[in-house]
Design a protein around this motif. Sequence first.
Motif, PDB file in Angstrom:
ATOM      1  N   LEU A   5      -8.040 -35.688 -14.843  1.00  0.00           N
ATOM      2  CA  LEU A   5      -9.238 -36.465 -14.541  1.00  0.00           C
ATOM      3  C   LEU A   5     -10.102 -35.697 -13.560  1.00  0.00           C
ATOM      4  O   LEU A   5      -9.615 -35.157 -12.565  1.00  0.00           O
ATOM      5  N   LYS A   6     -11.400 -35.661 -13.838  1.00  0.00           N
ATOM      6  CA  LYS A   6     -12.359 -34.998 -12.951  1.00  0.00           C
ATOM      7  C   LYS A   6     -13.352 -36.030 -12.445  1.00  0.00           C
ATOM      8  O   LYS A   6     -13.714 -36.953 -13.156  1.00  0.00           O
ATOM      9  N   ILE A   7     -13.810 -35.851 -11.227  1.00  0.00           N
ATOM     10  CA  ILE A   7     -14.696 -36.818 -10.580  1.00  0.00           C
ATOM     11  C   ILE A   7     -16.097 -36.730 -11.180  1.00  0.00           C
ATOM     12  O   ILE A   7     -16.666 -35.652 -11.299  1.00  0.00           O
ATOM     13  N   GLY A   8     -16.622 -37.901 -11.543  1.00  0.00           N
ATOM     14  CA  GLY A   8     -17.973 -38.014 -12.075  1.00  0.00           C
ATOM     15  C   GLY A   8     -18.908 -38.662 -11.063  1.00  0.00           C
ATOM     16  O   GLY A   8     -18.467 -39.198 -10.041  1.00  0.00           O
ATOM     17  N   PRO A   9     -20.223 -38.659 -11.339  1.00  0.00           N
ATOM     18  CA  PRO A   9     -21.219 -39.117 -10.365  1.00  0.00           C
ATOM     19  C   PRO A   9     -21.216 -40.616 -10.070  1.00  0.00           C
ATOM     20  O   PRO A   9     -21.809 -41.042  -9.080  1.00  0.00           O
ATOM     21  N   GLU A  10     -20.545 -41.414 -10.882  1.00  0.00           N
ATOM     22  CA  GLU A  10     -20.520 -42.857 -10.637  1.00  0.00           C
ATOM     23  C   GLU A  10     -19.107 -43.397 -10.475  1.00  0.00           C
ATOM     24  O   GLU A  10     -18.892 -44.609 -10.495  1.00  0.00           O
ATOM     25  N   ASP A  11     -18.140 -42.504 -10.285  1.00  0.00           N
ATOM     26  CA  ASP A  11     -16.754 -42.920 -10.175  1.00  0.00           C
ATOM     27  C   ASP A  11     -16.465 -43.619  -8.855  1.00  0.00           C
ATOM     28  O   ASP A  11     -17.098 -43.340  -7.832  1.00  0.00           O
ATOM     29  N   SER A  12     -15.497 -44.508  -8.895  1.00  0.00           N
ATOM     30  CA  SER A  12     -14.926 -45.090  -7.684  1.00  0.00           C
ATOM     31  C   SER A  12     -13.644 -44.334  -7.399  1.00  0.00           C
ATOM     32  O   SER A  12     -12.849 -44.068  -8.306  1.00  0.00           O
ATOM     33  N   LEU A  13     -13.462 -43.971  -6.137  1.00  0.00           N
ATOM     34  CA  LEU A  13     -12.345 -43.124  -5.738  1.00  0.00           C
ATOM     35  C   LEU A  13     -11.473 -43.814  -4.704  1.00  0.00           C
ATOM     36  O   LEU A  13     -11.964 -44.596  -3.902  1.00  0.00           O
ATOM     37  N   ILE A  14     -10.207 -43.470  -4.719  1.00  0.00           N
ATOM     38  CA  ILE A  14      -9.306 -43.824  -3.625  1.00  0.00           C
ATOM     39  C   ILE A  14      -9.090 -42.529  -2.855  1.00  0.00           C
ATOM     40  O   ILE A  14      -8.643 -41.525  -3.421  1.00  0.00           O
ATOM     41  N   GLN A  55     -14.210 -32.210  -9.363  1.00  0.00           N
ATOM     42  CA  GLN A  55     -12.900 -31.864  -8.825  1.00  0.00           C
ATOM     43  C   GLN A  55     -11.821 -32.580  -9.629  1.00  0.00           C
ATOM     44  O   GLN A  55     -11.988 -33.738 -10.026  1.00  0.00           O
ATOM     45  N   SER A  56     -10.725 -31.904  -9.884  1.00  0.00           N
ATOM     46  CA  SER A  56      -9.584 -32.530 -10.556  1.00  0.00           C
ATOM     47  C   SER A  56      -8.853 -33.404  -9.547  1.00  0.00           C
ATOM     48  O   SER A  56      -8.719 -33.037  -8.384  1.00  0.00           O
ATOM     49  N   VAL A  57      -8.388 -34.538 -10.004  1.00  0.00           N
ATOM     50  CA  VAL A  57      -7.737 -35.510  -9.120  1.00  0.00           C
ATOM     51  C   VAL A  57      -6.268 -35.608  -9.482  1.00  0.00           C
ATOM     52  O   VAL A  57      -5.935 -35.664 -10.662  1.00  0.00           O
ATOM     53  N   PRO A  58      -5.362 -35.632  -8.505  1.00  0.00           N
ATOM     54  CA  PRO A  58      -5.573 -35.661  -7.052  1.00  0.00           C
ATOM     55  C   PRO A  58      -5.952 -34.278  -6.526  1.00  0.00           C
ATOM     56  O   PRO A  58      -5.643 -33.268  -7.143  1.00  0.00           O
ATOM     57  N   ALA A 141      -7.030 -40.829  -6.233  1.00  0.00           N
ATOM     58  CA  ALA A 141      -7.154 -41.361  -7.598  1.00  0.00           C
ATOM     59  C   ALA A 141      -8.607 -41.713  -7.917  1.00  0.00           C
ATOM     60  O   ALA A 141      -9.416 -41.915  -7.022  1.00  0.00           O
ATOM     61  N   ILE A 142      -8.880 -41.763  -9.212  1.00  0.00           N
ATOM     62  CA  ILE A 142     -10.130 -42.304  -9.724  1.00  0.00           C
ATOM     63  C   ILE A 142      -9.801 -43.668 -10.288  1.00  0.00           C
ATOM     64  O   ILE A 142      -8.842 -43.823 -11.045  1.00  0.00           O
ATOM     65  N   LEU A 143     -10.588 -44.667  -9.961  1.00  0.00           N
ATOM     66  CA  LEU A 143     -10.335 -46.023 -10.481  1.00  0.00           C
ATOM     67  C   LEU A 143     -11.024 -46.222 -11.816  1.00  0.00           C
ATOM     68  O   LEU A 143     -12.033 -45.660 -12.117  1.00  0.00           O
TER      69      LEU A 143
END
Length: 143
Positions: A5-14, A55-58, A141-143
């Motif tokens: 999973l990679k972080i996108g511009p509207e993602d919610s993150l932990i 960025q790849s998560v975690p 994490a990405i939610l």
Amino acid sequence: MAETLKIGPEDSLIMQYEILHENTVLECNEAPEGDKYKMGEGYWPIQVELAMLDQSVPCKMTVNVLAKDNVFGEIDPERVLSMIHDDFDTTPALGELIEFDLPDGQSVEGQVLDVSDDAIKVDFNHPYAGRDLRINITILAIL
């Protein structure tokens, strides 16, 4: 094999973070499980969010935010005010952050710089204005 999973511009993150100036921790979230943040909501400066994108998560990362980039604004001497003791319910402590209500219903936070018998000096500049910062981020994490 699981998809990365990679972080996108509207993602919610932990995530967890700490903000440091000259190796002194100014702010951090200490919850071992992290806290929730939504990209694009303005909590983080754009430079920090851009560094998180794709960025790849975690992951763990460090972002340097330099004073010269004016991310938190320049220090404005006119935003340092001397106030009378009657403006306060109790005498504030040196370094204390105090929230003040403005006539338009908004609020502003100021840091107490000096307390004397005559006045209380309060700095209404952003607390990180004019500082070089290092932000250590762990995205869980990405939610």
